[in-house]
Scaffold this motif. Sequence first.
Motif, PDB file in Angstrom:
ATOM      1  N   ALA A   1     -44.257 -41.842 -16.904  1.00 49.72           N
ATOM      2  CA  ALA A   1     -44.149 -42.020 -15.458  1.00 49.72           C
ATOM      3  C   ALA A   1     -44.853 -40.893 -14.703  1.00 49.72           C
ATOM      4  CB  ALA A   1     -42.675 -42.072 -15.040  1.00 49.72           C
ATOM      5  N   GLY A   2     -45.011 -39.749 -15.339  1.00 47.47           N
ATOM      6  CA  GLY A   2     -45.659 -38.634 -14.658  1.00 47.47           C
ATOM      7  C   GLY A   2     -46.055 -37.525 -15.605  1.00 47.47           C
ATOM      8  N   ILE A   3     -46.911 -36.662 -15.103  1.00 49.77           N
ATOM      9  CA  ILE A   3     -47.363 -35.471 -15.830  1.00 49.77           C
ATOM     10  C   ILE A   3     -47.257 -34.296 -14.872  1.00 49.77           C
ATOM     11  CG2 ILE A   3     -49.365 -34.310 -16.852  1.00 49.77           C
ATOM     12  CD1 ILE A   3     -50.357 -37.083 -17.731  1.00 49.77           C
ATOM     13  N   VAL A   4     -46.651 -33.205 -15.332  1.00 43.43           N
ATOM     14  CA  VAL A   4     -46.600 -31.962 -14.570  1.00 43.43           C
ATOM     15  C   VAL A   4     -47.375 -30.926 -15.371  1.00 43.43           C
ATOM     16  CG1 VAL A   4     -45.126 -30.150 -13.615  1.00 43.43           C
ATOM     17  CG2 VAL A   4     -44.366 -32.537 -13.565  1.00 43.43           C
ATOM     18  N   ALA A   5     -48.398 -30.364 -14.755  1.00 43.36           N
ATOM     19  CA  ALA A   5     -49.276 -29.436 -15.465  1.00 43.36           C
ATOM     20  C   ALA A   5     -49.613 -28.255 -14.544  1.00 43.36           C
ATOM     21  CB  ALA A   5     -50.538 -30.150 -15.908  1.00 43.36           C
ATOM     22  N   PHE A   6     -48.728 -27.284 -14.518  1.00 41.92           N
ATOM     23  CA  PHE A   6     -48.955 -26.097 -13.694  1.00 41.92           C
ATOM     24  C   PHE A   6     -49.886 -25.133 -14.406  1.00 41.92           C
ATOM     25  CE2 PHE A   6     -44.650 -27.219 -11.923  1.00 41.92           C
ATOM     26  CZ  PHE A   6     -45.135 -27.631 -10.704  1.00 41.92           C
ATOM     27  N   TYR A   7     -51.067 -24.948 -13.862  1.00 39.39           N
ATOM     28  CA  TYR A   7     -52.070 -24.000 -14.340  1.00 39.39           C
ATOM     29  C   TYR A   7     -52.479 -24.205 -15.795  1.00 39.39           C
ATOM     30  CZ  TYR A   7     -51.339 -21.846  -9.874  1.00 39.39           C
ATOM     31  OH  TYR A   7     -51.253 -21.639  -8.525  1.00 39.39           O
TER      32      TYR A   7
ATOM     33  N   PHE B   1     -61.549 -24.170 -10.279  1.00 39.37           N
ATOM     34  CA  PHE B   1     -62.076 -25.417  -9.731  1.00 39.37           C
ATOM     35  C   PHE B   1     -61.924 -25.404  -8.216  1.00 39.37           C
ATOM     36  CE2 PHE B   1     -60.413 -26.385 -13.948  1.00 39.37           C
ATOM     37  CZ  PHE B   1     -61.479 -27.044 -14.528  1.00 39.37           C
ATOM     38  N   GLU B   2     -62.874 -26.021  -7.530  1.00 39.73           N
ATOM     39  CA  GLU B   2     -62.745 -26.239  -6.092  1.00 39.73           C
ATOM     40  C   GLU B   2     -61.904 -27.505  -5.880  1.00 39.73           C
ATOM     41  OE1 GLU B   2     -63.510 -24.230  -3.810  1.00 39.73           O
ATOM     42  OE2 GLU B   2     -64.940 -22.887  -4.784  1.00 39.73           O
ATOM     43  N   CYS B   3     -61.197 -27.579  -4.757  1.00 45.50           N
ATOM     44  CA  CYS B   3     -60.335 -28.731  -4.485  1.00 45.50           C
ATOM     45  C   CYS B   3     -61.118 -30.038  -4.472  1.00 45.50           C
ATOM     46  CB  CYS B   3     -59.591 -28.540  -3.165  1.00 45.50           C
ATOM     47  SG  CYS B   3     -58.363 -27.220  -3.222  1.00 45.50           S
TER      48      CYS B   3
ATOM     49  N   SER C   1     -51.791 -27.854 -10.863  1.00 39.43           N
ATOM     50  CA  SER C   1     -52.222 -26.712 -10.063  1.00 39.43           C
ATOM     51  C   SER C   1     -53.313 -25.991 -10.838  1.00 39.43           C
ATOM     52  CB  SER C   1     -51.043 -25.787  -9.758  1.00 39.43           C
ATOM     53  OG  SER C   1     -50.418 -25.385 -10.954  1.00 39.43           O
ATOM     54  N   PHE C   2     -54.163 -25.287 -10.081  1.00 41.76           N
ATOM     55  CA  PHE C   2     -55.288 -24.587 -10.694  1.00 41.76           C
ATOM     56  C   PHE C   2     -55.720 -23.466  -9.771  1.00 41.76           C
ATOM     57  CE2 PHE C   2     -56.615 -28.389  -8.441  1.00 41.76           C
ATOM     58  CZ  PHE C   2     -57.575 -27.925  -7.558  1.00 41.76           C
ATOM     59  N   HIS C   3     -56.532 -22.575 -10.287  1.00 44.45           N
ATOM     60  CA  HIS C   3     -57.104 -21.500  -9.477  1.00 44.45           C
ATOM     61  C   HIS C   3     -58.341 -22.044  -8.769  1.00 44.45           C
ATOM     62  CE1 HIS C   3     -54.476 -18.509 -11.161  1.00 44.45           C
ATOM     63  NE2 HIS C   3     -54.889 -18.762 -12.396  1.00 44.45           N
TER      64      HIS C   3
END
Length: 111
Positions: free
Chosen positions: A30-36, A91-93, A66-68
Motif C-alpha cells: 500500500a505504501g513505501i516510506v524511504a527517508f534519505y 537531487f533537485e525537486c 526524502s532526499f538532499h
Amino acid sequence: MVELARQLNPGIKFQEGDMAKLEAQDASWAGIVAFYSIIRIPRSEVVAVLSEWRHVLQPGGLALLSFHRGQQEQHVDTLWDKQISLDFTFFECAEMEGYLQPPAQSALKQG
C-alpha cells in the motif's frame, strides 16, 4: 535497527532487502516510506529503482521519500570520527518529480 523494530513491534513483519530488487508480489504494498535512502542510489540507477517500487505498489499506493537537494554526488570517508566509505547523490525537486512520473503509455492504434 530492524532487530529493534521486531522487538518493539512483534506483530509486524520486518525484513531487510535490496530496494532495487524487492522481494514482493506486484501491487502488494500500500505504501513505501524511504527517508534519505534514495540518496544512496547513483543517479544513473535511480529510475530503475523507482520503477521497481512502482511494480510493488498497489494502484493508488503512496511513496513518501526524502532526499538532499542539489546536483552533486559526494563521497565521505569519515563521519562522527569513524572511518567509513559512503557515497551520496543529491537531487533537485523537479528532477525527482520527473523520475517519479509513470512511464508514458503508448497510444492505442484505432483500426
